[in-house]
Design a protein around this motif. Sequence first.
Motif, mmCIF file in Angstrom:
data_model
loop_
_atom_site.group_PDB
_atom_site.id
_atom_site.type_symbol
_atom_site.label_atom_id
_atom_site.label_comp_id
_atom_site.label_asym_id
_atom_site.label_seq_id
_atom_site.Cartn_x
_atom_site.Cartn_y
_atom_site.Cartn_z
ATOM 1 N N ARG A 82 -72.342 -10.977 -29.390
ATOM 2 C CA ARG A 82 -72.608 -9.566 -29.673
ATOM 3 C C ARG A 82 -71.563 -8.643 -29.051
ATOM 4 O O ARG A 82 -71.076 -7.717 -29.693
ATOM 5 N N THR A 184 -77.794 -10.387 -36.543
ATOM 6 C CA THR A 184 -77.295 -9.109 -37.051
ATOM 7 C C THR A 184 -75.784 -9.099 -36.892
ATOM 8 O O THR A 184 -75.275 -9.266 -35.773
ATOM 9 N N TYR A 186 -72.058 -7.388 -37.025
ATOM 10 C CA TYR A 186 -71.394 -6.092 -36.864
ATOM 11 C C TYR A 186 -69.939 -6.260 -37.287
ATOM 12 O O TYR A 186 -69.168 -6.943 -36.625
ATOM 13 N N ALA A 192 -73.330 1.134 -35.905
ATOM 14 C CA ALA A 192 -74.002 0.321 -34.896
ATOM 15 C C ALA A 192 -75.211 -0.433 -35.464
ATOM 16 O O ALA A 192 -75.800 -1.239 -34.776
ATOM 17 N N GLY A 194 -75.455 -2.555 -38.188
ATOM 18 C CA GLY A 194 -75.176 -3.936 -38.549
ATOM 19 C C GLY A 194 -75.952 -4.366 -39.778
ATOM 20 O O GLY A 194 -76.748 -3.618 -40.346
#
Length: 463
Positions: A82, A184, A186, A192, A194
């Motif tokens: 992440r 999720t 990105y 933000a 995603g």
Amino acid sequence: MSSVTFKPFTGLRRSATVPCHNPTTSTTLSKPVVKFRVSAAKTSPRLSNRNLRVAVIGGGPAGGAAAETLAKGGIETFLIERKLDNCKPCGGAIPLCMVGEFDLPLDIIDRRVTKMKMISPSNIAVDIGQTLKPHEYIGMVRREVLDAYLRDRAQDNGANVINGLFLKMDMPKSWDEPFVLHYTEYDGKKGAVGSKSTLEVDAVIGADGANSRVAKAINAGDYDYAIAFQERIKIPDEKMVYYENLAEMYVGDDVSPDFYGWVFPKCDHVAVGTGTVTHKSDIKKFQLATRNRAKDKILGGKIIRVEAHPIPEHPRPRRLSGRVALVGDAAGYVTKCSGEGIYFAAKSGRMCAEAIVEESQNGKKMVDEGDLRKYLEKWDKTYWPTYKVLDVLQKVFYRSNPAREAFVEMCADEYVQKMTFDSYLYKKVAPGNPLEDLKLAVNTIGSLVRANALRKEMERLNV
């Protein structure tokens, strides 16, 4: 028969000379058990028209090292992380052997520490490092630099690095079904928020830290954890000269009831921090005390970053289930006493990946729990002595201020320094000299007797 699973043996496993963990107790490592081994199936099916697919969850040292090894070994590799700019609160010390083993370029090492000061509760300072050879040092790194380097190298070797947040995984119902990972993603185009994505893989390596979601997915169990709190402080250049190749460690109830405070040098600042397992709510008080102990040397400094993170205190009851294995902090590979985890994270990630590469014949065959268990057997056999020795040291010397005074007193001994640095720098319990060991035992007993007498006198005065 493609796999064999015996649930009572899913924690730390050992053969005749390897440690075993008893999930019903809170101790780190328990007594040996009789030899038992789950062998990898010789008839694991070959994969047709594709290579083995493995997901690595987490992009720290464990995840980066695992992903690189998998990709080099012919495995179709996916690394999900992440925070690609993550700055984990970490002292950042790495042993000399890691530089060579992992082929780390010297330009990612901020400082080469050749001197250390161990400072007692009464502020008696002992200089450590006199036994180091000219080429020996402790490397100081910033985690955002080291982690990014290992991930980038994994990607250069063929790993698919995904900027995403792992959410959960659907477990396979049979040996040949895939895991379905939900995350999720990105990509920098949708802000933000995603986008929800899925990925099918044959095996999963959980390298996602102390709060591992992979560990929760396989019911790996809980462990005691410490809170590490660290401030990065930019100090004046003239004061930074003092820390050019020197690190400090402070012990005492004021800085931590069960750990230590530190001042470690980085490229253009120092990292000042502490940690505790038993008094987490007081962590800011301990941090203030650490700053106060070092105040004359960091006077005029400006805090440029504040960081906090949980640090595991012992291995999880279960580190393996089916085709899912845990490594690094997710598995609980942080040593007592020193709190070291970077090297062991990277090493466990590499060991796990090597087992998968070997048993899958470079990605040509499916793997099962027996294949992944070979990593655990090798890990426990190699590193159990190190963990046990440091566990004992913490229990003996971190229990009171008089005991800590005795510990610092011992650190002045040249033989103690040699044994300590040899074990730390090369990650092996260094063999001792019998005569020197006997002298050390006598001195240790003497130090502890004096510490106990001092403790009783302090208790009498406080009545």
